[in-house]
Design an enzyme around this catalytic site. Structure first.
Site, PDB file in Angstrom:
ATOM      1  N   HIS A  96      14.295 -14.842 -19.795  1.00  0.00           N
ATOM      2  CA  HIS A  96      15.310 -14.963 -20.838  1.00  0.00           C
ATOM      3  C   HIS A  96      16.430 -14.130 -20.790  1.00  0.00           C
ATOM      4  O   HIS A  96      16.408 -12.748 -20.207  1.00  0.00           O
ATOM      5  CB  HIS A  96      14.558 -14.483 -22.163  1.00  0.00           C
ATOM      6  CG  HIS A  96      13.333 -15.129 -22.653  1.00  0.00           C
ATOM      7  ND1 HIS A  96      12.163 -14.654 -23.194  1.00  0.00           N
ATOM      8  CD2 HIS A  96      13.339 -16.578 -22.607  1.00  0.00           C
ATOM      9  CE1 HIS A  96      11.293 -15.910 -23.453  1.00  0.00           C
ATOM     10  NE2 HIS A  96      12.083 -16.950 -23.478  1.00  0.00           N
ATOM     11  N   GLU A 133      17.693 -10.616 -22.313  1.00  0.00           N
ATOM     12  CA  GLU A 133      16.738  -9.546 -22.081  1.00  0.00           C
ATOM     13  C   GLU A 133      16.845  -8.731 -20.708  1.00  0.00           C
ATOM     14  O   GLU A 133      16.122  -8.512 -20.145  1.00  0.00           O
ATOM     15  CB  GLU A 133      15.285 -10.063 -22.035  1.00  0.00           C
ATOM     16  CG  GLU A 133      14.645 -10.499 -23.567  1.00  0.00           C
ATOM     17  CD  GLU A 133      13.642 -11.482 -23.339  1.00  0.00           C
ATOM     18  OE1 GLU A 133      13.335 -11.867 -24.517  1.00  0.00           O
ATOM     19  OE2 GLU A 133      12.786 -11.358 -22.559  1.00  0.00           O
ATOM     20  N   HIS A 156       9.602  -8.977 -20.207  1.00  0.00           N
ATOM     21  CA  HIS A 156      10.279  -9.653 -21.341  1.00  0.00           C
ATOM     22  C   HIS A 156      10.627  -8.346 -22.337  1.00  0.00           C
ATOM     23  O   HIS A 156      10.096  -7.235 -22.194  1.00  0.00           O
ATOM     24  CB  HIS A 156       9.311 -10.550 -22.094  1.00  0.00           C
ATOM     25  CG  HIS A 156       9.104 -11.739 -21.528  1.00  0.00           C
ATOM     26  ND1 HIS A 156      10.044 -12.950 -21.940  1.00  0.00           N
ATOM     27  CD2 HIS A 156       8.370 -12.522 -20.684  1.00  0.00           C
ATOM     28  CE1 HIS A 156       9.869 -14.015 -21.067  1.00  0.00           C
ATOM     29  NE2 HIS A 156       8.700 -13.718 -20.264  1.00  0.00           N
ATOM     30  N   GLU A 216       5.854  -6.855 -22.335  1.00  0.00           N
ATOM     31  CA  GLU A 216       7.069  -6.761 -23.379  1.00  0.00           C
ATOM     32  C   GLU A 216       7.450  -5.341 -23.332  1.00  0.00           C
ATOM     33  O   GLU A 216       7.117  -4.538 -24.121  1.00  0.00           O
ATOM     34  CB  GLU A 216       6.509  -7.325 -24.592  1.00  0.00           C
ATOM     35  CG  GLU A 216       6.163  -8.877 -24.727  1.00  0.00           C
ATOM     36  CD  GLU A 216       7.679  -9.532 -25.000  1.00  0.00           C
ATOM     37  OE1 GLU A 216       8.554  -8.922 -25.386  1.00  0.00           O
ATOM     38  OE2 GLU A 216       7.592 -10.888 -25.199  1.00  0.00           O
TER      39      GLU A 216
HETATM   40 ZN   LIG Z   1      11.464 -13.123 -23.600  1.00  0.00          ZN
END
Ligand SMILES: [Zn+2]
Length: 243
Positions: A53, A56, A160, A213
């Site tokens: 992404h 990020e 992420h 994350e």
């Molecule tokens: Zn992500």
């Protein structure tokens, strides 16, 4: 525990420059070079990737900080600093064709429906992106898929942000070690459906997948707490710490 094979860290004064050579494993939709650091043939234990992404970017920075502490020649497990460099350049979650690359993988449950995500700090998933016209339609997805077939990683660690958890459907010792070291909770899934996700694809290929994350914390704090753990994963030092 004393580890006799510890990699000597690059001194602080020399950490400003990324000195490792990279290898181009493909090109993005905008012809941007997709770069891999470290071994380019497999099998490898771990492949570490960041910024699927594009919004990020903290994932790229903390992984780069780890790479820049490692002497040239010291990368045991390969690293991709940005899976979606075009998205990073324009500050979007998607690539330049509006595709969420984490919904573009050829999984059994891939669906053509729009996918919705939250804005930063928002609570409602109401911002729409495309999963691509077909599974694996995007250059970034194809390049990474081909690379994974060459590298044959036992586990992919995908960075992420900002859900603050370590997700592993199999709760492996490696994921438990990471979660403990960075003080984040372990979860079996993120709690919502993710058709066509990279995690689902990896699981279908029988490749271990850990989604790391990052929390919503100042970058300086994450460089202090997360970067040393990434350093051990890239150099292979983590192996002595697993149960
Ligand atoms: Zn992500």
């Amino acid at each position: 525990m004393e580890n006799k094979n510890k990699t000597t860290m690059i001194p602080r004064s020399e950490r400003g420059i990324l000195r490792h050579a990279f290898w181009q494993y493909g090109k993005s939709e905008q012809n941007t070079s997709l770069n891999l650091y470290g071994p380019r043939t497999g099998p490898v234990d771990i492949l570490l990737i960041a910024a699927m992404h594009g919004d990020e970017n903290e994932t790229t920075v903390i992984l780069s900080e780890a790479l820049r502490r490692i002497p040239v020649g010291g990368i045991k497990n390969p690293v991709i600093l940005s899976v979606n460099p075009d998205g990073a350049l324009q500050g979007t979650r998607s690539n330049t064709r509006g595709v969420d690359l984490n919904r573009n993988w050829p999984t059994a449950n891939w669906a053509p429906d729009m996918v919705y995500h939250k804005d930063h700090g928002g609570t409602v998933q109401d911002i729409g992106l495309s999963p691509g016209v077909s599974p694996g339609s995007e250059a970034e997805t194809q390049a990474l898929l081909n690379l994974i077939q060459v590298l044959q990683p036992r586990t992919v660690i995908s960075l992420h942000a900002p859900l603050a958890c370590v997700e592993d459907p199999k709760t492996t010792p490696l994921a438990r070690w990471i979660a403990k070291r960075v003080n984040l909770p372990m979860v079996p899934d993120v709690g919502y459906a993710t058709p066509g996700s990279f995690g689902t694809w990896s699981a279908e290929q029988d490749i271990g997948i850990i989604t790391w994350e990052l929390p919503s914390e100042p970058l300086a704090d994450m460089i202090a707490s997360h970067t040393p753990v990434l350093f051990e994963l890239i150099t292979g030092e983590y192996e002595s710490g697993l149960d």
